[in-house]
Design a protein around this motif. Structure first.
Motif, PDB file in Angstrom:
ATOM      1  N   ARG A  62      -4.285  11.723 -21.058  1.00  0.00           N
ATOM      2  CA  ARG A  62      -3.284  12.543 -20.372  1.00  0.00           C
ATOM      3  C   ARG A  62      -1.887  12.336 -20.959  1.00  0.00           C
ATOM      4  O   ARG A  62      -1.075  13.252 -20.956  1.00  0.00           O
ATOM      5  CB  ARG A  62      -3.264  12.236 -18.876  1.00  0.00           C
ATOM      6  N   LEU A  65      -1.756  14.721 -23.808  1.00  0.00           N
ATOM      7  CA  LEU A  65      -1.743  16.103 -23.347  1.00  0.00           C
ATOM      8  C   LEU A  65      -0.377  16.485 -22.789  1.00  0.00           C
ATOM      9  O   LEU A  65       0.112  17.587 -23.036  1.00  0.00           O
ATOM     10  CB  LEU A  65      -2.834  16.321 -22.300  1.00  0.00           C
ATOM     11  N   MET A  69       1.960  19.392 -24.334  1.00  0.00           N
ATOM     12  CA  MET A  69       2.504  20.475 -23.510  1.00  0.00           C
ATOM     13  C   MET A  69       4.034  20.518 -23.625  1.00  0.00           C
ATOM     14  O   MET A  69       4.631  21.583 -23.695  1.00  0.00           O
ATOM     15  CB  MET A  69       2.090  20.297 -22.043  1.00  0.00           C
ATOM     16  N   GLY A 108      -1.765  29.867 -21.680  1.00  0.00           N
ATOM     17  CA  GLY A 108      -2.042  28.464 -21.996  1.00  0.00           C
ATOM     18  C   GLY A 108      -1.662  27.539 -20.856  1.00  0.00           C
ATOM     19  O   GLY A 108      -2.377  26.586 -20.546  1.00  0.00           O
ATOM     20  N   LEU A 109      -0.536  27.818 -20.221  1.00  0.00           N
ATOM     21  CA  LEU A 109      -0.112  26.999 -19.082  1.00  0.00           C
ATOM     22  C   LEU A 109      -1.078  27.143 -17.911  1.00  0.00           C
ATOM     23  O   LEU A 109      -1.451  26.149 -17.277  1.00  0.00           O
ATOM     24  CB  LEU A 109       1.298  27.387 -18.659  1.00  0.00           C
ATOM     25  N   TYR A 111      -4.222  27.943 -18.096  1.00  0.00           N
ATOM     26  CA  TYR A 111      -5.466  27.264 -18.482  1.00  0.00           C
ATOM     27  C   TYR A 111      -5.340  25.755 -18.264  1.00  0.00           C
ATOM     28  O   TYR A 111      -6.247  25.113 -17.726  1.00  0.00           O
ATOM     29  CB  TYR A 111      -5.789  27.576 -19.940  1.00  0.00           C
ATOM     30  N   ALA A 112      -4.210  25.186 -18.694  1.00  0.00           N
ATOM     31  CA  ALA A 112      -3.996  23.748 -18.504  1.00  0.00           C
ATOM     32  C   ALA A 112      -3.930  23.402 -17.018  1.00  0.00           C
ATOM     33  O   ALA A 112      -4.440  22.369 -16.584  1.00  0.00           O
ATOM     34  CB  ALA A 112      -2.713  23.313 -19.208  1.00  0.00           C
ATOM     35  N   TRP A 113      -3.315  24.260 -16.233  1.00  0.00           N
ATOM     36  CA  TRP A 113      -3.227  24.036 -14.795  1.00  0.00           C
ATOM     37  C   TRP A 113      -4.620  24.085 -14.165  1.00  0.00           C
ATOM     38  O   TRP A 113      -4.968  23.269 -13.330  1.00  0.00           O
ATOM     39  CB  TRP A 113      -2.337  25.093 -14.173  1.00  0.00           C
ATOM     40  N   LYS A 115      -7.498  23.455 -15.604  1.00  0.00           N
ATOM     41  CA  LYS A 115      -8.262  22.287 -16.048  1.00  0.00           C
ATOM     42  C   LYS A 115      -7.678  20.981 -15.513  1.00  0.00           C
ATOM     43  O   LYS A 115      -8.159  19.915 -15.850  1.00  0.00           O
ATOM     44  CB  LYS A 115      -8.305  22.236 -17.573  1.00  0.00           C
ATOM     45  N   VAL A 117      -4.937  19.500 -16.219  1.00  0.00           N
ATOM     46  CA  VAL A 117      -4.305  18.670 -17.255  1.00  0.00           C
ATOM     47  C   VAL A 117      -2.952  18.177 -16.772  1.00  0.00           C
ATOM     48  O   VAL A 117      -2.519  17.083 -17.110  1.00  0.00           O
ATOM     49  CB  VAL A 117      -4.165  19.491 -18.557  1.00  0.00           C
ATOM     50  N   LEU A 118      -2.283  18.963 -15.947  1.00  0.00           N
ATOM     51  CA  LEU A 118      -0.930  18.625 -15.511  1.00  0.00           C
ATOM     52  C   LEU A 118      -0.902  17.689 -14.322  1.00  0.00           C
ATOM     53  O   LEU A 118       0.166  17.286 -13.890  1.00  0.00           O
ATOM     54  CB  LEU A 118      -0.162  19.909 -15.197  1.00  0.00           C
TER      55      LEU A 118
END
Length: 123
Positions: A62, A65, A69, A108-109, A111-113, A115, A117-118
């Motif tokens: 993380r 990542l 980001m 992309g944001l 998608y990351a949210w 998954k 990731v944030l």
């Protein structure tokens, strides 16, 4: 034709200087610096403290990542600023291009949210 060849000579001189100057500087530095190695000088140094634990520690992915980001959105702001300054000169086409660019970053944001990731969990 002579002016054309002269441009290549200037480029060649800069390439030679760009290679030669660092090599000469590093060689002269190597010849002039003192070189007296001993066991104490070759030990591991960590800010003046004795090293503790292993040399390689595993980090949570993380961290990387979050850093990636940050870089992505930092680069976005670098692209948006000159566009915003010159907006009146560029016209509608560039507005559409910037909306597409920002939309791709938004995808992309999201998608990351999705998954997670944030989400920051202490390990």
């Amino acid at each position: 034709m002579e002016n054309y060849a002269n441009n290549y000579v200037v480029v060649a001189v800069f390439i030679v200087l760009g290679i030669l100057l660092p090599v000469v500087a590093l060689t002269v530095g190597r010849l002039l610096r003192p070189n007296k190695p001993n066991e104490l000088k070759q030990t591991t140094y960590e800010s003046g403290n004795e090293p503790v634990g292993e040399g390689q520690v595993r980090f949570n992915i993380r961290y990387y990542l979050f850093a990636l980001m940050f870089v992505i959105f930092d680069v976005e702001t670098v692209f948006l600023y000159p566009w915003a300054v010159a907006y009146h000169k560029l016209g509608l086409f560039v507005l559409v291009e910037m909306v597409i660019f920002a939309g791709m970053l938004l995808i992309g944001l999201l998608y990351a949210w999705k998954k997670r990731v944030l989400k920051w969990n202490s390990v």
